[in-house]
Design a protein around this motif. Sequence first.
Motif, PDB file in Angstrom:
ATOM      1  N   VAL A  74      -3.597  -5.372  -2.101  1.00 48.33           N
ATOM      2  CA  VAL A  74      -3.657  -5.654  -3.537  1.00 48.33           C
ATOM      3  C   VAL A  74      -4.731  -6.718  -3.730  1.00 48.33           C
TER       4      VAL A  74
ATOM      5  N   THR B 297       9.142  -1.597  -2.657  1.00 47.11           N
ATOM      6  CA  THR B 297       8.567  -2.703  -1.903  1.00 47.11           C
ATOM      7  C   THR B 297       8.742  -4.014  -2.663  1.00 47.11           C
TER       8      THR B 297
ATOM      9  N   PRO C  21      -3.621  -0.084  -6.654  1.00 49.52           N
ATOM     10  CA  PRO C  21      -3.329  -1.499  -6.413  1.00 49.52           C
ATOM     11  C   PRO C  21      -3.738  -2.379  -7.594  1.00 49.52           C
TER      12      PRO C  21
ATOM     13  N   VAL D  13       7.384  -7.092  -3.414  1.00 51.22           N
ATOM     14  CA  VAL D  13       6.069  -7.718  -3.269  1.00 51.22           C
ATOM     15  C   VAL D  13       6.174  -9.231  -3.417  1.00 51.22           C
TER      16      VAL D  13
ATOM     17  N   ALA E  22      -2.041  -5.115   2.957  1.00 53.17           N
ATOM     18  CA  ALA E  22      -1.262  -3.932   3.318  1.00 53.17           C
ATOM     19  C   ALA E  22      -0.299  -4.282   4.441  1.00 53.17           C
TER      20      ALA E  22
ATOM     21  N   LEU F  49       3.177   1.507  -8.750  1.00 55.63           N
ATOM     22  CA  LEU F  49       1.925   1.094  -8.150  1.00 55.63           C
ATOM     23  C   LEU F  49       1.171   2.317  -7.621  1.00 55.63           C
TER      24      LEU F  49
ATOM     25  N   ALA G 113       7.510  -3.126  -6.249  1.00 58.30           N
ATOM     26  CA  ALA G 113       6.607  -1.985  -6.392  1.00 58.30           C
ATOM     27  C   ALA G 113       7.351  -0.698  -6.074  1.00 58.30           C
TER      28      ALA G 113
ATOM     29  N   TYR H  96       6.746   3.835  -6.258  1.00 64.75           N
ATOM     30  CA  TYR H  96       5.647   4.796  -6.133  1.00 64.75           C
ATOM     31  C   TYR H  96       6.086   6.181  -6.618  1.00 64.75           C
TER      32      TYR H  96
ATOM     33  N   ALA I 177       4.312   3.943   2.084  1.00 63.24           N
ATOM     34  CA  ALA I 177       4.970   2.632   2.030  1.00 63.24           C
ATOM     35  C   ALA I 177       6.172   2.568   2.964  1.00 63.24           C
TER      36      ALA I 177
ATOM     37  N   SER J 159       6.697  -1.268   2.546  1.00 63.28           N
ATOM     38  CA  SER J 159       5.639  -2.266   2.681  1.00 63.28           C
ATOM     39  C   SER J 159       4.407  -1.726   1.968  1.00 63.28           C
ATOM     40  N   LEU J 160       3.541  -2.605   1.537  1.00 63.47           N
ATOM     41  CA  LEU J 160       2.393  -2.170   0.749  1.00 63.47           C
ATOM     42  C   LEU J 160       1.514  -1.211   1.557  1.00 63.47           C
TER      43      LEU J 160
END
Length: 608
Positions: A581, A441, A539, A443, A606, A536, A554, A556, A155, A576-577
């Motif tokens: 998702v 992140t 997803p 989101v 993403a 997360l 989000a 991790y 990410a 960033s993703l």
Amino acid sequence: MTPKLSRHHDGTLYRDLNDNGVMDAYENPNLPVAERVADLMGRMSLAEKAGLMIHSIVSVNAAGDLDSPLMSAGRVPADEFVLNRHVTHLNVHRIPDPRSMARWSNQIQELAESTPLGIPVTISTDPRHSFTENWGASFSAEHLSAWPEPIGLGALSDEDTVREFADIARQEYTALGIRSALHPTLDVATEPRWARQYSTFGQSAEQVARFGVAYVDGFEGVDGLSSSSVACMAKHFPGGGPQRDGEDPHFPYGREQDYVGDMFEYHLAPFRRVLARGVSAIMPSYGIPIGLSLDGERIEEVAFGFNRQILTGLLREQLGFEGVICSDWSLITESRFGGAHLPARAWGVEHLGELDRVQRAIEAGCDQFGGEDTPSWIVELVESGRLSEERVDESVRRLLAVKFELGLFDDPYVDEDAAVEIVGSSQFRAAGHRAQVHSATVVVDSDDRPSIPVASGSRVYSPEIPDAEISAAGFAPATLDEADVIVTRISAPFDPRDHYLLEPAFHAGSLEFADADVERLRTLSQHAPVIVVIHLERPALLAPLLPHSAAILAVYGSSDAAVLEALATEGAARGSLPFDVPRSLDEIVAARSDVPGDTTSPLFRAGV
């Protein structure tokens, strides 16, 4: 602790490992590795060679002594492995405090030094620098510095942070005596339901490749293995991401890897890059390739660890890999612990007996068997004429070379006081904390009235975060009715399972939130704006949360303090993703498991 050294007449200091009063070639630190390996192999019995081809699991008790049993039905003590079975690759599971772990490492090396040839032990570990506790795949950081999971490094999209993490992890591992990392994971996260996505760098093969190189640089060193390195074992060749229905190949229902989108090369790409860079070892995937053809040749549908076309044909001959191929754990025997069991992961060759499985894997190209404890298999195969000792020597040569390159024959010992200072040092913890914060992140947040950052002094209610942490972040702890903002920490949903050993720790199955979870958020949102902080690891299907969330952050693998800093500081959450998702489960089911971002209309792409 320092090694006992002898002095040769030319002034060279060496370890007299076989206690014969002579500096033999394998004991001479000034000779090339190939010469030392050749000399040692000429002195080894078949049983000693077979022992090198076994990589067994041990646990370390709180006292750091050698009364540690194998975590299986055999309950084999560590000293039995080293003294009688000649096993000198030991995979530690849970470890105690740094001093006790360093003490254990020194004791196991002293034990190894007492054997006829004094071959040192290589201590290995699965990842253990984050928050996920899954003793079949990874461990929480505990005494070590805590970082986001690899998916969180993905990410961040920052190779320098990956390299920094790997270098710090290397320093902590070596301080403890751990010299082999059973990672990085170079799988690409293309199946949204797969439980192991948290240990990948995301759905972009190009990013996984770049980060894999940076990871190995940090652990092994840019100039190759040395006495300060940790040898890496990249996995799961040739790419373990395209799991049918997202099920994991640890389990019988997760055996198949599908290539319906013809994306085999996409998943292989990170391995190509890391192999070109150089890596000490490769671990094949458990999975069975379904419907795969390469260069016009149909690939046999047996697990990659038994697949000669993949391990010898592709990895050795086409890609030129000359290092160690170590099977994933327990390909040969079933696992039992605490009344639970898991069949041997001999997918596609379940009908074979244990001895036949060992022969099949060696003939396919394996040098070593992870998670096993029976070197006598290899002795029996050679003595019966089913396997040549020359083939055994090929594997032994590769395995010994790594030990020599790591400097273990010259000094395998660690400083217990230094271990206490290095492992989990304030500097390393601070670096891990920064990565936790920056990988977060945003989101969802409103452009008109953004909820992040949360203003200093705001009254914050959180059902999960202690009031003391809220105060330390510059907010005022509040009750639900007093709150200006509500912060709630949740995790991605999964289907709880508990039939097989390890199964409860693998968060697989549905990505849909239960109605009760959505109703809880709706109720909270009636009191104040709700910021949802979601771990997360996969997803999750976030659409039902949107109507009740002022913002979604989000993470991790992050502490409460890191979460609050990400919420309090403008621009702190930089992630960033690392994967799309999806919008619905139906879209996931319809997507191809080997194709990245294959759902038709994802909720978030993403890179957002």
